[in-house]
Design a protein around this motif. Sequence first.
Motif, PDB file in Angstrom:
ATOM      1  N   GLY A 130       4.418  -8.877  -9.265  1.00 47.27           N
ATOM      2  CA  GLY A 130       4.860  -9.892 -10.165  1.00 47.27           C
ATOM      3  C   GLY A 130       4.422 -11.135  -9.543  1.00 47.27           C
ATOM      4  N   ARG A 131       4.545 -11.378  -8.201  1.00 44.40           N
ATOM      5  CA  ARG A 131       4.159 -12.680  -7.770  1.00 44.40           C
ATOM      6  C   ARG A 131       2.636 -12.866  -7.265  1.00 44.40           C
ATOM      7  NH1 ARG A 131       5.014 -17.200  -6.733  1.00 44.40           N
ATOM      8  NH2 ARG A 131       6.141 -18.433  -5.158  1.00 44.40           N
ATOM      9  N   LEU A 132       2.089 -11.773  -6.836  1.00 41.03           N
ATOM     10  CA  LEU A 132       0.522 -12.062  -6.628  1.00 41.03           C
ATOM     11  C   LEU A 132      -0.222 -11.675  -7.627  1.00 41.03           C
ATOM     12  CD1 LEU A 132       0.395 -10.024  -3.006  1.00 41.03           C
ATOM     13  CD2 LEU A 132       0.349 -12.503  -3.522  1.00 41.03           C
ATOM     14  N   GLY A 133       0.193 -11.019  -8.648  1.00 41.48           N
ATOM     15  CA  GLY A 133      -0.673 -10.794  -9.628  1.00 41.48           C
ATOM     16  C   GLY A 133      -1.490 -11.899 -10.620  1.00 41.48           C
ATOM     17  N   PRO A 134      -0.579 -13.114 -10.706  1.00 42.94           N
ATOM     18  CA  PRO A 134      -1.523 -14.228 -11.151  1.00 42.94           C
ATOM     19  C   PRO A 134      -2.648 -14.849 -10.252  1.00 42.94           C
ATOM     20  CG  PRO A 134       0.800 -14.602 -11.466  1.00 42.94           C
ATOM     21  CD  PRO A 134       0.605 -13.388 -10.490  1.00 42.94           C
ATOM     22  N   VAL A 135      -2.824 -14.437  -9.063  1.00 40.48           N
ATOM     23  CA  VAL A 135      -3.930 -15.036  -8.269  1.00 40.48           C
ATOM     24  C   VAL A 135      -4.846 -14.083  -7.677  1.00 40.48           C
ATOM     25  CG1 VAL A 135      -2.435 -16.992  -7.767  1.00 40.48           C
ATOM     26  CG2 VAL A 135      -2.368 -14.983  -6.181  1.00 40.48           C
ATOM     27  N   ALA A 136      -4.488 -12.723  -7.811  1.00 42.35           N
ATOM     28  CA  ALA A 136      -5.326 -11.778  -7.143  1.00 42.35           C
ATOM     29  C   ALA A 136      -5.070 -10.181  -7.924  1.00 42.35           C
ATOM     30  CB  ALA A 136      -5.071 -11.531  -5.650  1.00 42.35           C
ATOM     31  N   ALA A 137      -6.126  -9.716  -8.021  1.00 39.46           N
ATOM     32  CA  ALA A 137      -5.981  -8.029  -8.147  1.00 39.46           C
ATOM     33  C   ALA A 137      -4.970  -7.272  -7.239  1.00 39.46           C
ATOM     34  CB  ALA A 137      -7.260  -7.309  -8.347  1.00 39.46           C
ATOM     35  N   VAL A 138      -3.980  -6.764  -7.399  1.00 44.07           N
ATOM     36  CA  VAL A 138      -3.313  -5.881  -6.784  1.00 44.07           C
ATOM     37  C   VAL A 138      -3.300  -4.343  -6.679  1.00 44.07           C
ATOM     38  CG1 VAL A 138      -0.772  -5.643  -5.851  1.00 44.07           C
ATOM     39  CG2 VAL A 138      -1.510  -7.795  -6.942  1.00 44.07           C
ATOM     40  N   VAL A 139      -3.721  -3.937  -5.678  1.00 44.22           N
ATOM     41  CA  VAL A 139      -4.032  -2.643  -5.538  1.00 44.22           C
ATOM     42  C   VAL A 139      -2.929  -1.741  -4.679  1.00 44.22           C
ATOM     43  CG1 VAL A 139      -5.544  -0.839  -4.681  1.00 44.22           C
ATOM     44  CG2 VAL A 139      -6.587  -3.138  -5.472  1.00 44.22           C
ATOM     45  N   THR A 140      -2.307  -0.685  -5.217  1.00 38.90           N
ATOM     46  CA  THR A 140      -1.667   0.095  -4.518  1.00 38.90           C
ATOM     47  C   THR A 140      -2.068   1.739  -4.792  1.00 38.90           C
ATOM     48  OG1 THR A 140      -0.189   0.598  -6.526  1.00 38.90           O
ATOM     49  CG2 THR A 140       0.772  -1.201  -5.045  1.00 38.90           C
ATOM     50  N   ALA A 141      -1.635   2.525  -3.928  1.00 38.46           N
ATOM     51  CA  ALA A 141      -2.115   3.749  -3.950  1.00 38.46           C
ATOM     52  C   ALA A 141      -1.157   4.939  -3.391  1.00 38.46           C
ATOM     53  CB  ALA A 141      -3.382   3.730  -2.500  1.00 38.46           C
ATOM     54  N   ASP A 142      -1.716   6.082  -4.191  1.00 38.42           N
ATOM     55  CA  ASP A 142      -0.893   7.274  -3.219  1.00 38.42           C
ATOM     56  C   ASP A 142      -1.941   8.067  -2.616  1.00 38.42           C
ATOM     57  OD1 ASP A 142       1.574   6.994  -4.877  1.00 38.42           O
ATOM     58  OD2 ASP A 142       1.103   8.699  -6.264  1.00 38.42           O
ATOM     59  N   LEU A 143      -2.169   7.553  -1.550  1.00 35.04           N
ATOM     60  CA  LEU A 143      -3.185   8.257  -0.464  1.00 35.04           C
ATOM     61  C   LEU A 143      -2.901   9.864  -0.145  1.00 35.04           C
ATOM     62  CD1 LEU A 143      -3.339   5.197   2.312  1.00 35.04           C
ATOM     63  CD2 LEU A 143      -4.882   5.813   0.287  1.00 35.04           C
ATOM     64  N   PRO A 144      -3.727  10.441   0.326  1.00 35.19           N
ATOM     65  CA  PRO A 144      -3.319  12.085   0.880  1.00 35.19           C
ATOM     66  C   PRO A 144      -2.332  11.834   1.481  1.00 35.19           C
ATOM     67  CG  PRO A 144      -5.783  11.623   1.168  1.00 35.19           C
ATOM     68  CD  PRO A 144      -5.229   9.981   0.978  1.00 35.19           C
ATOM     69  N   GLY A 145      -1.365  12.783   1.494  1.00 34.30           N
ATOM     70  CA  GLY A 145      -0.055  13.072   2.037  1.00 34.30           C
ATOM     71  C   GLY A 145       1.113  12.046   1.422  1.00 34.30           C
ATOM     72  N   MET A 146       0.816  11.435   0.160  1.00 39.29           N
ATOM     73  CA  MET A 146       1.740  10.508  -0.498  1.00 39.29           C
ATOM     74  C   MET A 146       1.671  10.717  -1.832  1.00 39.29           C
ATOM     75  SD  MET A 146       0.826   6.949   1.721  1.00 39.29           S
ATOM     76  CE  MET A 146       0.450   6.919   3.416  1.00 39.29           C
ATOM     77  N   GLY A 147       2.878  10.683  -2.462  1.00 41.38           N
ATOM     78  CA  GLY A 147       3.056  10.658  -3.912  1.00 41.38           C
ATOM     79  C   GLY A 147       2.165  11.828  -4.549  1.00 41.38           C
ATOM     80  N   SER A 148       1.168  11.134  -5.385  1.00 39.08           N
ATOM     81  CA  SER A 148       0.419  12.570  -6.154  1.00 39.08           C
ATOM     82  C   SER A 148      -0.804  12.808  -5.453  1.00 39.08           C
ATOM     83  CB  SER A 148       0.094  11.542  -7.556  1.00 39.08           C
ATOM     84  OG  SER A 148      -0.988  10.767  -7.081  1.00 39.08           O
ATOM     85  N   GLY A 149      -0.903  12.563  -4.090  1.00 38.15           N
ATOM     86  CA  GLY A 149      -2.268  12.692  -3.422  1.00 38.15           C
ATOM     87  C   GLY A 149      -1.995  14.293  -2.827  1.00 38.15           C
ATOM     88  N   ALA A 150      -3.365  14.723  -2.332  1.00 36.57           N
ATOM     89  CA  ALA A 150      -3.116  16.031  -1.951  1.00 36.57           C
ATOM     90  C   ALA A 150      -2.578  16.089  -0.664  1.00 36.57           C
ATOM     91  CB  ALA A 150      -4.830  16.565  -1.608  1.00 36.57           C
ATOM     92  N   PRO A 151      -1.965  17.183   0.058  1.00 33.08           N
ATOM     93  CA  PRO A 151      -1.626  17.199   1.158  1.00 33.08           C
ATOM     94  C   PRO A 151      -2.373  17.115   2.352  1.00 33.08           C
ATOM     95  CG  PRO A 151      -0.900  19.339  -0.241  1.00 33.08           C
ATOM     96  CD  PRO A 151      -1.995  18.469  -1.028  1.00 33.08           C
ATOM     97  N   LEU A 152      -1.998  16.412   3.269  1.00 32.89           N
ATOM     98  CA  LEU A 152      -2.928  16.236   4.436  1.00 32.89           C
ATOM     99  C   LEU A 152      -2.828  17.645   5.313  1.00 32.89           C
ATOM    100  CD1 LEU A 152      -1.352  12.766   5.646  1.00 32.89           C
ATOM    101  CD2 LEU A 152      -3.881  13.225   4.844  1.00 32.89           C
ATOM    102  N   PRO A 153      -4.069  17.671   5.837  1.00 35.57           N
ATOM    103  CA  PRO A 153      -4.197  18.850   6.766  1.00 35.57           C
ATOM    104  C   PRO A 153      -3.416  18.830   8.054  1.00 35.57           C
ATOM    105  CG  PRO A 153      -6.309  17.756   7.007  1.00 35.57           C
ATOM    106  CD  PRO A 153      -5.463  16.911   6.091  1.00 35.57           C
ATOM    107  N   PRO A 154      -2.914  19.914   8.993  1.00 33.98           N
ATOM    108  CA  PRO A 154      -2.600  19.709  10.050  1.00 33.98           C
ATOM    109  C   PRO A 154      -3.124  18.805  11.116  1.00 33.98           C
ATOM    110  CG  PRO A 154      -2.415  22.050   9.325  1.00 33.98           C
ATOM    111  CD  PRO A 154      -3.454  21.233   8.472  1.00 33.98           C
ATOM    112  N   GLY A 155      -2.458  18.156  11.983  1.00 33.47           N
ATOM    113  CA  GLY A 155      -3.257  17.286  12.945  1.00 33.47           C
ATOM    114  C   GLY A 155      -3.021  15.794  12.573  1.00 33.47           C
ATOM    115  N   PRO A 156      -3.427  15.042  13.619  1.00 34.32           N
ATOM    116  CA  PRO A 156      -3.636  13.578  13.230  1.00 34.32           C
ATOM    117  C   PRO A 156      -4.371  13.247  11.816  1.00 34.32           C
ATOM    118  CG  PRO A 156      -4.321  14.069  15.556  1.00 34.32           C
ATOM    119  CD  PRO A 156      -4.318  15.373  14.728  1.00 34.32           C
TER     120      PRO A 156
END
Length: 298
Positions: free
Chosen positions: A49-75
């Motif tokens: 809401g605050r940044l939307g008027p001045v910039a595109a705002v990008v959020t993500a479900d990266l791997p291992g988060m939200g709708s993303g695929a599970p991360l493999p074992p390890g770092p």
Amino acid sequence: MPEETIRSLSVHGLRYAYRVLRSTDPVTEPVVVLGGALQGMLGWPQVEGRLGPVAAVVTADLPGMGSGAPLPPGPSAEILCDAVTRIIDDLDVPRVNLFGFSYGAALAFHCAQNAPRRIARLVLGGVPTHISDEQRAHWQRATDRLAAGDTDGFATMVTDALMCLDPKRYVARRDLAYRYVKRSMAHAVVHSPHAADSVYRSLGDRPDFSGGLSGVPALVFTGEHDTVTSAERQRAFAATIEGSRFTTIRDADHWVVLEKAEEVADLALRFFTDRPLTPADYLSPVPHQTQALTAPFD
């Protein structure tokens, strides 16, 4: 209303998605938001809401988060950094503003180190630069509760570890924030396919905040009562970033993005649009740096 687009991507064979709200009149580079381990692409309405008027705002479900695929074992740091770079490429822009909070601050810092030319400005909040053995033991006891099926006990212990409960320190909306965080943690481990894995990774992974950074304008901020990593240690970390600025937000702890959501969004707006950070009545005096904290990465 800004135009909303959700894009599906893959990296290292792992599917994930990002969401972009496009500004009708942008004045700065897109803002990519990287949150905590259990924060997905829909968890940042105040920033949008605050940044939307001045910039595109990008959020993500990266791997291992939200709708993303599970991360493999390890770092996972390299995989997640590659996923962020893939988003920047898919946006078809040379550079982005990068906002990282808590777990996401480690990822954002690593991405800026790997590809500084792709980052126009960097904001890092609630940076967990130092987790003590006592804290890690507390997290281990919490995960033991989770493994035993005690979801409420787990959620209580995690919330206690992430918030300042000292009644002598005033934290805005403390009771409301406590109930929200505890409920969110309990809901996540029951309904999110990644929540338990994220908790176990937090014990095994030790984010690397060493190595410094140059060539990227940076701001580090925290709640003045952050008990995950103290404001003094976070300021010591900020000093390893060439030309960076550090500030604290009054009456808040590690969950500053919840307790002071509008103020955090305003701070990010100021920095990403090259406006002065002051005057802003929500900023507190920078704490005194003690001699004992000159090496914050032990």
